[in-house]
Motif scaffolding. Structure first.
Motif, PDB file in Angstrom:
ATOM      1  N   UNK A   1      -2.820 -10.405   5.542  1.00 47.10           N
ATOM      2  CA  UNK A   1      -1.545 -10.672   6.244  1.00 47.10           C
ATOM      3  C   UNK A   1      -0.840  -9.357   6.580  1.00 47.10           C
ATOM      4  N   UNK A   2      -0.817  -8.442   5.638  1.00 53.43           N
ATOM      5  CA  UNK A   2      -0.165  -7.139   5.864  1.00 53.43           C
ATOM      6  C   UNK A   2      -0.837  -6.403   7.025  1.00 53.43           C
ATOM      7  N   UNK A   3      -2.147  -6.403   7.025  1.00 56.40           N
ATOM      8  CA  UNK A   3      -2.871  -5.689   8.088  1.00 56.40           C
ATOM      9  C   UNK A   3      -2.666  -6.344   9.448  1.00 56.40           C
ATOM     10  N   UNK A   4      -2.624  -7.667   9.518  1.00 56.01           N
ATOM     11  CA  UNK A   4      -2.341  -8.351  10.783  1.00 56.01           C
ATOM     12  C   UNK A   4      -0.953  -7.991  11.303  1.00 56.01           C
ATOM     13  N   UNK A   5       0.034  -7.990  10.402  1.00 56.81           N
ATOM     14  CA  UNK A   5       1.407  -7.620  10.808  1.00 56.81           C
ATOM     15  C   UNK A   5       1.447  -6.176  11.284  1.00 56.81           C
ATOM     16  N   UNK A   6       0.730  -5.281  10.598  1.00 59.11           N
ATOM     17  CA  UNK A   6       0.733  -3.869  10.973  1.00 59.11           C
ATOM     18  C   UNK A   6       0.108  -3.662  12.343  1.00 59.11           C
TER      19      UNK A   6
ATOM     20  N   UNK B   1       0.796  -1.219   0.000  1.00 58.56           N
ATOM     21  CA  UNK B   1       0.000   0.000   0.000  1.00 58.56           C
ATOM     22  C   UNK B   1       0.834   1.277   0.000  1.00 58.56           C
ATOM     23  N   UNK B   2       2.082   1.189   0.464  1.00 55.71           N
ATOM     24  CA  UNK B   2       2.943   2.381   0.463  1.00 55.71           C
ATOM     25  C   UNK B   2       3.753   2.498  -0.823  1.00 55.71           C
ATOM     26  N   UNK B   3       3.604   1.538  -1.725  1.00 51.83           N
ATOM     27  CA  UNK B   3       4.314   1.589  -3.008  1.00 51.83           C
ATOM     28  C   UNK B   3       5.718   1.018  -2.975  1.00 51.83           C
TER      29      UNK B   3
END
Length: 135
Positions: free
Chosen positions: A127-132, A20-22
């Protein structure tokens, strides 16, 4: 799926990440790839044929079982031809990790390939959101 023609001498590997941040993640695997050439140990799909490519998707265990009839770590059927076009199969190398593959998606697999890509993107985002949240 329609893709631009490529010269027989060109070879491409395209990796799709949820970013999401590129910025390409350094600690996450891609959720999909496109391969246009054979690699050592990965010749079974015969990507050396003209105008041949393979879409590879990490769409999750449920989708893997739905399309292959077995869990990722279970043995695959010996009668599956990894070079068959327009057919969803276990990835010839990374099937044990739950990856699916389609050589030259066409009329039979265009819609399902898109759906598998959407599912893989959703899993990567989750997965990204869980890690964040855990960081």
């Amino acid at each position: 799926m329609k893709y631009p023609a490529r010269r027989a001498t060109s070879a491409v590997r395209i990796f799709f990440y949820y970013a999401p941040d590129g910025a390409t993640p350094t600690t996450a695997q891609p959720f999909a790839t496109v391969a246009t050439k054979n690699c050592p140990g990965d010749e079974a799909s015969r990507l050396d044929r003209p105008d041949t490519f393979r879409v590879n998707v990490a769409a999750g265990k449920e989708a893997f079982v739905q399309w292959t009839g077995h869990a990722p770590r279970e043995p695959a059927s010996a009668d599956v031809d990894p070079s068959a076009t327009d057919t969803v199969i276990a990835h010839p190398v990374y099937g044990t990790a739950g990856w699916l593959a389609v050589v030259n998606p066409g009329e039979r697999t265009e819609a399902v390939t898109r759906e598998l890509l959407r599912a893989a993107h959703h899993l990567a985002r989750s997965r990204h959101e869980r890690r964040a949240r855990g960081a």
